[in-house]
Design an enzyme around this catalytic site. Structure first.
Site: not given
Length: 285
Positions: A12, A59, A240
């Site tokens: 992403h 984030h 991640e």
């Protein structure tokens, strides 16, 4: 009953979203990245789900160092694209699936996983970039979305095995929902990258592709990989990838069913300073 028909895995990278928003997808640098999603967009149209359960990490947009839930499920009716410092991305708002999300929350918590219930949340590039990659430039997203945020930013973060087992609990929850729904589960983030320190810019092609191999053929073994190996081999942000194990844990073969069908696999470096990985697995009940 609701059913999971496929799992989708993708990076992403925020620069991918910027490339789309600024009309740069056909530039030589970016065309190589987006070519890997041409099949995926056609596949997504042909296999359009009712709901996507989308695993991503925030984030420092919806959450900050003041409050960091390990696992958070979005139960709202809609979610706005977040302003990450340069204005929200020009993409549609995300329409939620509150009934299914609330059912999943209840079921998963009863299976002894503690979730944070989020009734209001803006969603950042971690969620909107995968949607753009799979759907393209659209006026509205073609399905409802349940955002599921995982803390992989601030230690301690959940282990791969914890995420893998959580995926199994999510599958049970979805399959116990009394409505005929086609659900896809997406794991996003990664692959290898490091954004700071002496190893900034690290990309490990060999490790990334072994990860994809094992995600397909040996998810149980892959779930046992330690945090130290992720950081050592895939960089500080490579952690991640544990979010992909949530999606993989929800597939039928983990519960004794048939192995999934690999419909698409793509890997490319670099995109910005990150490796891009992508995989589509179709469930075989």
């Amino acid at each position: 009953m609701a059913r999971i028909t496929a799992s989708v895995y993708t990076s992403h990278v925020p620069a991918i979203g910027a490339a789309m928003d600024l009309g740069k997808t056909q530039e030589p640098y970016w065309q190589k990245v987006f070519s890997g999603y041409e099949f995926s967009r056609n596949w997504e149209k042909e296999n359009k789900p009712d709901v996507v359960f989308l695993v991503f990490n925030d984030h420092a947009t919806a959450f900050s160092l003041e409050m960091i839930p390990t696992f958070a499920i979005g139960t709202a009716a809609e979610f706005q694209p977040a302003d990450e410092g340069w204005g929200p991305r020009p993409v549609p708002k995300v329409i939620g699936a509150p009934d299914l999300a609330s059912h999943i929350a209840h079921s998963v918590i009863q299976q002894d996983f503690d979730l944070t219930i989020v009734n209001k949340m803006d969603v950042d590039h971690g969620l909107t970039v995968p949607l753009s990659l799979m759907c393209g430039d659209v006026k509205e997203w073609p399905f409802k979305v349940i955002p599921f945020a995982v803390n992989v930013v601030q230690y301690p973060v959940p282990s791969g095995m914890r995420c893998f087992k959580l995926g199994q609990a999510i599958r049970k929850a979805i399959e116990s929902f009394d409505e005929d729904l086609n659900v896809q589960i997406w794991g996003t983030g990664g692959m290898s990258h490091q954004l700071q320190g002496p190893r900034a810019g690290l990309i490990n092609k060999e490790w990334d592709n072994r990860f994809l191999d094992r995600l397909i053929d040996d998810p149980q073994g892959l779930a046992e990989v330690s945090h130290i190996e992720y950081v050592k081999e895939a960089g500080s942000e490579g952690i991640e990838l544990v979010m992909w194990l949530i999606a993989r844990g929800a597939m039928a073969d983990v519960a004794g069913g048939k192995k999934p069908t690999v419909r698409h696999r793509f890997y490319h470096v670099p995109a910005s300073n990150t490796a891009v990985g992508h995989l589509i697995l179709e469930n075989n009940q």
